[in-house]
Structure formats: structure tokens, C-alpha cells
Design a protein around this motif. Structure first.
Motif, PDB file in Angstrom:
ATOM      1  N   VAL A 294      31.415   1.538 -18.593  1.00 52.29           N
ATOM      2  CA  VAL A 294      30.429   1.524 -19.660  1.00 52.29           C
ATOM      3  C   VAL A 294      30.908   2.461 -20.762  1.00 52.29           C
ATOM      4  N   LEU A 295      31.005   1.944 -21.971  1.00 49.25           N
ATOM      5  CA  LEU A 295      31.379   2.731 -23.140  1.00 49.25           C
ATOM      6  C   LEU A 295      30.092   3.019 -23.912  1.00 49.25           C
ATOM      7  N   HIS A 296      29.434   4.105 -23.544  1.00 49.64           N
ATOM      8  CA  HIS A 296      28.159   4.444 -24.159  1.00 49.64           C
ATOM      9  C   HIS A 296      28.350   4.801 -25.638  1.00 49.64           C
ATOM     10  N   ASN A 297      27.461   4.301 -26.485  1.00 51.45           N
ATOM     11  CA  ASN A 297      27.459   4.552 -27.933  1.00 51.45           C
ATOM     12  C   ASN A 297      28.661   3.960 -28.668  1.00 51.45           C
ATOM     13  N   PHE A 298      29.455   3.148 -28.004  1.00 50.41           N
ATOM     14  CA  PHE A 298      30.658   2.605 -28.626  1.00 50.41           C
ATOM     15  C   PHE A 298      30.324   1.738 -29.845  1.00 50.41           C
ATOM     16  N   ALA A 299      29.199   0.994 -29.788  1.00 57.57           N
ATOM     17  CA  ALA A 299      28.833   0.071 -30.871  1.00 57.57           C
ATOM     18  C   ALA A 299      27.712   0.595 -31.748  1.00 57.57           C
ATOM     19  N   THR A 300      27.320   1.853 -31.571  1.00 57.19           N
ATOM     20  CA  THR A 300      26.167   2.381 -32.314  1.00 57.19           C
ATOM     21  C   THR A 300      26.391   2.326 -33.814  1.00 57.19           C
ATOM     22  N   ALA A 301      27.550   2.779 -34.273  1.00 59.74           N
ATOM     23  CA  ALA A 301      27.810   2.820 -35.710  1.00 59.74           C
ATOM     24  C   ALA A 301      27.848   1.428 -36.327  1.00 59.74           C
ATOM     25  N   ALA A 302      28.222   0.434 -35.547  1.00 57.22           N
ATOM     26  CA  ALA A 302      28.324  -0.929 -36.054  1.00 57.22           C
ATOM     27  C   ALA A 302      27.026  -1.715 -35.905  1.00 57.22           C
ATOM     28  N   GLY A 303      25.987  -1.094 -35.345  1.00 54.10           N
ATOM     29  CA  GLY A 303      24.768  -1.814 -35.005  1.00 54.10           C
ATOM     30  C   GLY A 303      24.134  -2.568 -36.153  1.00 54.10           C
ATOM     31  N   ALA A 304      23.974  -1.928 -37.302  1.00 52.72           N
ATOM     32  CA  ALA A 304      23.317  -2.575 -38.440  1.00 52.72           C
ATOM     33  C   ALA A 304      24.106  -3.792 -38.905  1.00 52.72           C
ATOM     34  N   THR A 305      25.434  -3.672 -38.959  1.00 53.66           N
ATOM     35  CA  THR A 305      26.272  -4.804 -39.371  1.00 53.66           C
ATOM     36  C   THR A 305      26.176  -5.949 -38.378  1.00 53.66           C
ATOM     37  N   LEU A 306      26.196  -5.625 -37.094  1.00 53.91           N
ATOM     38  CA  LEU A 306      26.103  -6.661 -36.061  1.00 53.91           C
ATOM     39  C   LEU A 306      24.776  -7.414 -36.158  1.00 53.91           C
ATOM     40  N   LEU A 307      23.699  -6.699 -36.430  1.00 50.25           N
ATOM     41  CA  LEU A 307      22.381  -7.328 -36.491  1.00 50.25           C
ATOM     42  C   LEU A 307      22.213  -8.168 -37.753  1.00 50.25           C
ATOM     43  N   THR A 308      22.742  -7.698 -38.874  1.00 48.12           N
ATOM     44  CA  THR A 308      22.686  -8.496 -40.102  1.00 48.12           C
ATOM     45  C   THR A 308      23.425  -9.809 -39.911  1.00 48.12           C
ATOM     46  N   THR A 309      24.590  -9.732 -39.282  1.00 50.14           N
ATOM     47  CA  THR A 309      25.370 -10.935 -39.006  1.00 50.14           C
ATOM     48  C   THR A 309      24.627 -11.856 -38.041  1.00 50.14           C
TER      49      THR A 309
END
Length: 217
Positions: free
Chosen positions: A25-40
Motif C-alpha cells: 500500500v502506497l499511502h498518500n501516493f495519489a493525494t496531490a493528484a486527487g483533484a485532477t483525477l476527479l475532474t477527469t
């Protein structure tokens, strides 16, 4: 997109939790990209709306699903399978966005799978009470490729079992931005999600989104 991993659960920085050989498990690995991922994701869902699929046994799944990529995962009374087109529209699934590909490749590489090239992303939307029972990801053709699973929104308890359904499953809390990668000797381990508890996340609201990347074809 290589991120440093620190063994610090409270810092908000990425950190690594080994589950077994081949799984991490890579905790917080995608946190910074979260807003971009959700917009997409909003663009994907406009083209291929979420829907509650039916299992081969005739049960309605509590998790709403859609797909992007060159093929998408489907379930209905005829069985489980991948298909190149969305049966509801007859059109190809939306393509895998570059931001999704970069994240999946980077997470896989950080977990020891540097050559991962996904062609499918199953997107699950959990409302409170939704769950996913223990199962194996075994509809893919190439089991040498890992699974990369990204959690966004409300926290969930991930069940990670063994190679038999009745093996005892570990319980792992997945918060927003956590990425689970499993492959190699862990590729066919049973896994699932316990019933989602109610709550609110500032980016995702009262739900959890899961992006599961596979090499399907």
C-alpha cells in the motif's frame, strides 16, 4: 511522478505499507493528484455513466461502475468479461487519460513493477453501505501484470486475503490518495471492501471512488 515514501502515517506524506511479497500500500501516493483525477472522472462519466451491474446470479451490485480504456469490465447474467464497447451506448469506452496512465505506471514502478502498461481502468463508486465481497481479479489474460488500485474520497477498509477464499484476510484502512499494488506471487489473492461508512470528504463528498488499473488484453 516518482514520489518519496516515508514510514510516517501522520505526516500526510507518502509512506509504504507492505502486505506480503508482491503487495504494497502506497499511502498518500495519489493525494496531490486527487483533484485532477476527479475532474477527469467527470468527463469519463458523462460519456459512460455509472451503472449498477448485475451478477451472473442475478444480484444487483451495490457498487456503481464505469470504465475507461481500450476495454471495460462487465458483469451480467451471462458472466464476467471485458468488452471494447459500452453495452449501454454501443460506443467504445472513453480512452485512458494521460494523468491516469502516469499515476498507474508510477505506482506500479514504486511497487517493483516497472513495465506496467494498463489498457483498462474499472471505476467503482461507493455510497455508504456499498461493499465488495472477496474475489479474485482473474478475467485478465496476463497474470504477470499487477493490479493498481487508487482510493479517493471516504476511507474504506480493504480486505486482503490469500489464494483461497477461506484464507484469513487482513484489514487495511485506505484513506484518500492511497494506492494498493499487488502482483507476482500476490496477483491472484482474494480481496474486497467492507461496507462503506457514512461520512464526508471535501473533494469527493459522501462517497468513495476507486480506480482499478489492469492489463486486461
Amino acid at each position: 511522478m516518482t514520489l518519496p515514501l516515508f514510514e510516517d502515517a501522520e505526516s500526510g506524506q507518502p509512506w509504504r505499507e507492505a502486505l506480503c511479497p508482491g503487495a504494497v500500500v502506497l499511502h498518500n501516493f495519489a493525494t496531490a493528484a486527487g483533484a485532477t483525477l476527479l475532474t477527469t472522472l467527470h468527463d469519463i462519466a458523462r460519456q459512460a455513466p455509472f451503472r449498477h451491474m448485475i451478477t451472473p446470479g442475478g444480484f444487483r451490485m451495490s457498487v456503481a461502475m464505469t470504465n475507461c480504456g481500450s476495454c471495460g469490465w462487465l458483469s451480467d447474467r451471462t458472466g464476467y468479461r471485458y468488452a471494447a464497447t459500452d453495452p449501454e451506448s454501443g460506443k467504445p469506452w472513453p480512452p485512458l487519460p494521460e494523468a491516469y496512465l502516469k499515476l498507474a505506471r508510477a505506482a506500479a514502478a514504486s511497487a517493483g513493477f516497472p513495465d506496467f502498461e494498463p489498457d483498462a481502468c474499472l471505476i467503482n463508486r461507493y455510497a455508504p453501505g456499498a461493499r465488495l465481497s472477496l474475489h479474485q481479479d482473474k478475467d485478465e489474460r496476463d497474470f504477470t501484470q499487477p493490479i493498481v488500485s487508487v482510493s479517493l474520497g471516504l476511507p474504506a477498509v480493504f480486505l486482503f486475503g490469500g489464494l483461497r477464499r477461506n484464507d484469513k484476510a487482513a484489514r487495511v484502512l485506505l484513506t484518500h490518495g492511497a494506492v494498493v499494488v499487488w502482483g507476482g506471487p500476490a496477483r491472484l489473492r482474494y480481496h474486497g471492501i467492507l461496507s462503506l461508512k457514512a461520512g464526508y470528504h471535501p473533494l469527493v463528498g459522501e462517497q468513495r471512488i476507486n480506480l482499478t488499473f489492469r492489463k486486461a488484453i
